[in-house]
Design an enzyme around this catalytic site. Structure first.
Site, PDB file in Angstrom:
ATOM      1  N   HIS A 107       0.797  -1.230   0.000  1.00 45.35           N
ATOM      2  CA  HIS A 107       0.000   0.000   0.000  1.00 45.35           C
ATOM      3  C   HIS A 107       0.835   1.288   0.000  1.00 45.35           C
ATOM      4  CE1 HIS A 107       1.168  -0.448   4.149  1.00 45.35           C
ATOM      5  NE2 HIS A 107       0.905   0.835   4.299  1.00 45.35           N
TER       6      HIS A 107
ATOM      7  N   HIS B 286       1.801   7.043  -0.553  1.00 51.55           N
ATOM      8  CA  HIS B 286       0.880   6.221   0.242  1.00 51.55           C
ATOM      9  C   HIS B 286      -0.410   6.051  -0.553  1.00 51.55           C
ATOM     10  CE1 HIS B 286      -1.232   4.558   3.664  1.00 51.55           C
ATOM     11  NE2 HIS B 286      -0.079   4.521   4.316  1.00 51.55           N
TER      12      HIS B 286
END
Length: 153
Positions: free
Chosen positions: A58, A73
């Site tokens: 992620h 992110h």
């Protein structure tokens, strides 16, 4: 020293302060900008050239030759998905060039789980917001690989 940071994903450029997560909005991780991505499966690319210092499904960090770490992110609270909706294309430690594909990001799957797919892009440990000049037009579309911001150090 100046570091040009490109958009790792396409979408709408946002101010980091508009990210609905105080850790990013208040610059606790560092300063930069964010992108609200299209609701489709997309490929996130390296925002700068350097070494893939950290690679999680992620999120990832690229460290430039000048020791500037840039964090991408993919979505908020997406660590809880244990990699679901993400496919990493490289290995941690690899050298990357700006614009090189790093991870696929299934935005509809993230949204379906009730999570925000916004993508913060920050210079790690940058404590001075004035050192970041957002060059993308906030609120406007930005292409993957388009100039997002410039960092001074």
């Amino acid at each position: 020293m100046t570091t040009t940071v490109i958009a790792p994903v396409p979408g709408r450029a946002m101010s980091l302060g508009d990210v609905p997560d105080p850790v990013f909005a208040q610059g606790m991780v560092g300063y930069g900008a964010a992108i609200d991505p299209p609701r489709e499966v997309i490929t996130a690319v390296a925002p700068v050239g350097g070494r893939l210092l950290k690679l999680m499904p992620h999120a990832f960090v690229v460290l430039t030759a000048d020791n500037v770490g840039v964090l991408v992110h993919l979505g908020l609270d997406t660590v809880a998905l244990d990699g679901q909706g993400f496919t990493t294309l490289l290995q941690q430690g690899e050298q990357v060039r700006a614009g090189q594909p790093v991870t696929t990001f299934d935005v509809p799957a993230i949204v379906a789980k009730g999570l925000d797919p916004v993508v913060p892009v920050v210079v790690m440990d940058e404590r001075e917001p004035g050192n970041i000049s957002v060059t993308a037009a906030l609120g406007a579309p930005i292409a993957s690989g388009g100039e997002l911001f410039v960092a001074q150090r």
